[in-house]
Enzyme design. Sequence first.
Site, mmCIF file in Angstrom:
data_model
loop_
_atom_site.group_PDB
_atom_site.id
_atom_site.type_symbol
_atom_site.label_atom_id
_atom_site.label_comp_id
_atom_site.label_asym_id
_atom_site.label_seq_id
_atom_site.Cartn_x
_atom_site.Cartn_y
_atom_site.Cartn_z
ATOM 1 N N HIS A 61 -34.096 -15.226 -12.592
ATOM 2 C CA HIS A 61 -32.755 -15.629 -12.184
ATOM 3 C C HIS A 61 -32.117 -16.412 -13.326
ATOM 4 C CE1 HIS A 61 -33.428 -15.336 -7.543
ATOM 5 N NE2 HIS A 61 -33.996 -14.337 -8.191
ATOM 6 N N GLU A 63 -30.746 -19.313 -13.406
ATOM 7 C CA GLU A 63 -31.164 -20.712 -13.438
ATOM 8 C C GLU A 63 -32.562 -20.859 -14.043
ATOM 9 O OE1 GLU A 63 -28.682 -20.036 -9.646
ATOM 10 O OE2 GLU A 63 -30.192 -18.957 -10.804
ATOM 11 N N CYS A 91 -30.547 -19.898 -5.142
ATOM 12 C CA CYS A 91 -31.428 -19.549 -4.029
ATOM 13 C C CYS A 91 -32.458 -20.675 -3.852
ATOM 14 C CB CYS A 91 -32.131 -18.225 -4.322
ATOM 15 S SG CYS A 91 -33.340 -18.329 -5.671
ATOM 16 N N CYS A 94 -34.680 -21.216 -7.018
ATOM 17 C CA CYS A 94 -33.977 -21.893 -8.109
ATOM 18 C C CYS A 94 -33.615 -23.326 -7.738
ATOM 19 C CB CYS A 94 -32.737 -21.100 -8.499
ATOM 20 S SG CYS A 94 -33.137 -19.496 -9.230
#
Length: 177
Positions: A61, A63, A91, A94
């Site tokens: 992701h 992040e 999410c 993260c």
Amino acid sequence: MNAETASAADTGFMSAALGLAQTALADGEFPVGCVIADDKIEVARGHRTGTAAGSVNEIDHAEINALRRLSNGMLDIDRSRLTIYCTMEPCLMCFSAILLSGIGRLVYAYEDVMGGGTGCDRSGLPPLYRNAQLTVISGVLRTNSLLLFKQFFADPANPYWADSLLSRYTLAQALSA
């Protein structure tokens, strides 16, 4: 907190994160970008990888990619002074990584109605997560981020999360002025 409490610096760094999200979109990836900054200086960045061409990598992701870069280059920085800017609400994975990293502030653009982690009740979690100090500001440049997600979900060549709650919610959103 919401976008009304955002500063000019917040808008600038979110614009940079949106540029990364645009790069991800151009590469066929889910359009999420992330910038980590200390006051007026960007210290790390990343965008979503692992979703292009039908692949499904749920680790890389934006992040996580930015946090990896932060860990590789800025070990002696006071992380509580950092802000992480995300074009989509992080999410749970993260959000947990952000809490564990010691970053003091999170600013995001577009809400993740399907998997956003910022609204979770941390009171029942172990102290490592429950006691983390993090200020969250939402909605900064939301419309700009929404536009990227609309483009992504409207393209049948992008199967990632096609016909999900998030895609239906996004495609039903009106763009505000």
